[in-house]
Design a protein around this motif. Sequence first.
Motif, short mmCIF file in Angstrom:
data_model
loop_
_atom_site.label_atom_id
_atom_site.label_comp_id
_atom_site.label_asym_id
_atom_site.label_seq_id
_atom_site.Cartn_x
_atom_site.Cartn_y
_atom_site.Cartn_z
N ASP A 98 0.82 -1.21 0.00
CA ASP A 98 0.00 0.00 0.00
C ASP A 98 0.86 1.26 0.00
N VAL A 99 1.97 1.24 0.73
CA VAL A 99 2.87 2.40 0.76
C VAL A 99 3.34 2.74 -0.66
N VAL A 100 3.77 1.73 -1.39
CA VAL A 100 4.26 1.94 -2.76
C VAL A 100 3.13 2.40 -3.68
N VAL A 101 1.99 1.74 -3.56
CA VAL A 101 0.84 2.08 -4.41
C VAL A 101 0.41 3.53 -4.19
N PHE A 159 1.04 -6.17 -6.52
CA PHE A 159 0.31 -4.99 -7.00
C PHE A 159 1.18 -3.73 -6.90
N ALA A 160 2.09 -3.69 -5.94
CA ALA A 160 2.99 -2.53 -5.82
C ALA A 160 3.79 -2.34 -7.10
N ASP A 161 4.30 -3.41 -7.65
CA ASP A 161 5.11 -3.33 -8.87
C ASP A 161 4.27 -2.90 -10.06
N ILE A 162 3.06 -3.42 -10.14
CA ILE A 162 2.18 -3.07 -11.26
C ILE A 162 1.79 -1.60 -11.20
N ALA A 163 1.46 -1.12 -10.00
CA ALA A 163 1.06 0.29 -9.85
C ALA A 163 2.22 1.22 -10.15
N ALA A 164 3.41 0.89 -9.64
CA ALA A 164 4.57 1.73 -9.90
C ALA A 164 4.93 1.71 -11.38
#
Length: 209
Positions: A98-101, A159-164
């Motif tokens: 969530d932090v990355v997203v 999901f963090a990688d996809i959002a970034a």
Amino acid sequence: MSTHEVRLTYFNGRGLAEDVRLVLAYAGVEYEDIRIEKTGDKFLLDDALKQSGALVFGQVPLLEYHGLKLVQSMAICRFLARTYDLYGATVEESALIDVVVEGANDLRGKWYTMNSAKEHKEPIDAEFYEKTLPLWLGHFEKLLAASGTGYFVGSKITFADIAAFNVFDLKPLRAGSFHAFPLINAFSKNIASEPKIAAWLAKRPLTKW
């Protein structure tokens, strides 16, 4: 009525739906990609959709998933991430994702603000590209360095990688932006080369935004 059990409705652009499309692509989910075209110079929702009750806040994207109807792009993405094991192995990992997203969403918001202001002739694009963007890419570079795995959280795509990746892939951000950030550059190339992601990138419609 479509024979698809999963449908995504959004405007004919990447916008708030592209995170969803990338998650669906990586998860290997077949779905109907319903794109609302412009009427004149505006995107208009048809009356049937507005009156269906599915758009809780009167907005798209709308995901229809085996009878479940969801709105709000991040709620949709988190639902799919949990469903397809892209949300970490522990509650701690989920929080870090969530932090990355949310950081990615903040950077995208800053780009949108700059782009909107540019349309009103405000000379802030230089400040964005010379100060804001390098600062925020530096934040993400440090996160990748701290992880040490090539991914933001854990040792596989989340999901963090996809959002970034989706934010790094914004057209105005790609060209020449990553030379000083080798980890982001390698990360973006790695995610783009994942077979299911690469297949989506190759076939997705070309749009202005």
